[in-house]
Scaffold this active site. Structure first.
Site, PDB file in Angstrom:
ATOM      1  N   ASP A  41       3.193 -27.813  30.402  1.00 49.94           N
ATOM      2  CA  ASP A  41       3.778 -26.815  31.293  1.00 49.94           C
ATOM      3  C   ASP A  41       5.225 -27.204  31.559  1.00 49.94           C
ATOM      4  O   ASP A  41       5.519 -28.350  31.892  1.00 49.94           O
ATOM      5  CB  ASP A  41       3.006 -26.754  32.622  1.00 49.94           C
ATOM      6  CG  ASP A  41       3.597 -25.738  33.573  1.00 49.94           C
ATOM      7  OD1 ASP A  41       3.462 -24.534  33.316  1.00 49.94           O
ATOM      8  OD2 ASP A  41       4.214 -26.160  34.577  1.00 49.94           O
ATOM      9  N   GLU A 141       3.202 -22.453  26.780  1.00 45.07           N
ATOM     10  CA  GLU A 141       3.335 -21.068  27.180  1.00 45.07           C
ATOM     11  C   GLU A 141       4.485 -20.417  26.429  1.00 45.07           C
ATOM     12  O   GLU A 141       5.321 -21.089  25.834  1.00 45.07           O
ATOM     13  CB  GLU A 141       3.560 -20.977  28.691  1.00 45.07           C
ATOM     14  CG  GLU A 141       4.729 -21.822  29.174  1.00 45.07           C
ATOM     15  CD  GLU A 141       4.717 -22.050  30.665  1.00 45.07           C
ATOM     16  OE1 GLU A 141       4.087 -21.252  31.365  1.00 45.07           O
ATOM     17  OE2 GLU A 141       5.349 -23.015  31.125  1.00 45.07           O
ATOM     18  N   ASP A 230       1.683 -27.278  38.669  1.00 46.26           N
ATOM     19  CA  ASP A 230       2.117 -27.574  37.308  1.00 46.26           C
ATOM     20  C   ASP A 230       1.024 -28.283  36.520  1.00 46.26           C
ATOM     21  O   ASP A 230       0.824 -28.009  35.329  1.00 46.26           O
ATOM     22  CB  ASP A 230       3.390 -28.426  37.326  1.00 46.26           C
ATOM     23  CG  ASP A 230       4.570 -27.681  37.950  1.00 46.26           C
ATOM     24  OD1 ASP A 230       4.593 -26.444  37.873  1.00 46.26           O
ATOM     25  OD2 ASP A 230       5.465 -28.342  38.513  1.00 46.26           O
TER      26      ASP A 230
END
Length: 283
Positions: A41, A141, A230
């Protein structure tokens, strides 16, 4: 050597060479894999948070914010240049010959920007190399960085500056080709995949999660999980990558379109006007 490109950038002449080389996709023999599958992340406070599908935090790197640290000196230099005779007359808006002092100040300003860019580039190269060499499968992501910085008005200037300072777009570009270099695999989640909004304990998805909420608290009364947001996102991305890799293996290794696991599917917003995704909002 195929060709050489010469350019002038911030007071320096730079030459880049293009060469054709044969490279074997493998990691150095002395390096060992730290974990098989992880989720990464990215954000502006912690640049990367790395976690396994089991929920173990493997790595956390704070964002150095090179430009923010250099901004105080840059502001002083810009004020100094404003008091000197530049290329344009502020009253008549006519072009004029700049003073030697103004030219020296501009050279110092250019050197400061070069230093910031070099520090950022060095930091990103070292980080992406470690990630690509240390893990077999990396779940990340998909961020629309340009859209994240395109709107927001005056109140969002600080966030936009932090996003640019983190170099998220360059991080993604480097990780993409370095995973190929070191024989690892990068699995990118869909742009609308709610990694930050999904509970890593029960799979419940929040409808809203503001950037100020740094602690994820599950809305499900039967779960009640409280975890760093996170770390929670990194765990979800690791499980996403693990599910995609398993599905690819079951399919005989054929390429497969990236889709969210059934337990973690969230509905895509009904309309999109090109603004940042919910995941970009929770970077």
């Amino acid at each position: 050597m195929l060709k050489a490109t010469v350019r002038f950038d911030r007071g320096r002449w730079l030459v880049s060479f293009s060469c054709l080389v044969q490279r074997t996709a493998q990691r150095p023999a002395h390096l060992k894999r730290v974990a098989s599958t992880v989720g990464v992340d990215v954000g502006v406070k912690d640049l990367v948070v790395v976690a396994t599908p089991q929920g173990d935090e493997v790595m956390r790197v704070r964002a150095p914010k090179e430009f923010r640290h250099a901004s105080r000196k840059l502001r002083a230099l810009q004020r100094k240049a404003a008091r000197q005779q530049g290329r344009w007359d502020a009253t008549t808006r006519a072009r004029r010959e700049p003073s030697a002092g103004w030219l020296r100040t501009q050279q110092i300003i250019a050197k400061q920007h070069v230093r910031v860019a070099d520090l950022r580039r060095d930091r990103l190269h070292k980080l992406t190399t470690v990630l690509a060499q240390s893990f077999d499968v990396i779940g990340t992501e998909t961020l629309a960085v340009k859209n994240m910085m395109a709107s927001g008005g005056a109140h969002k200037k600080g966030l936009n500056r932090s996003i640019g300072d983190a170099g998220l777009g360059e991080f993604s570009r480097q990780l993409d080709y370095k995973t190929t270099w070191y024989n690892s695999l990068r699995v990118q989640a869909d742009r609308w995949y709610p990694s930050s909004k999904t509970c890593s304990g029960c799979g419940c998805v929040k409808t809203k999660l503001s950037l100020a909420e740094r602690l994820y608290v599950c809305d499900n009364n039967d779960c009640g999980l409280q975890i760093d947001r996170d770390l929670n996102a990194a765990i979800n991305l690791a499980r996403y990558a693990q599910a995609e890799q398993s599905a690819c293996s079951d399919n005989g290794g054929a390429d497969r379109k990236t889709t969210a696991p059934a337990a973690l599917v969230a509905a895509k917003p009904e309309s999109s006007n090109g603004s940042a995704s919910p995941q970009g909002e929770a970077a």
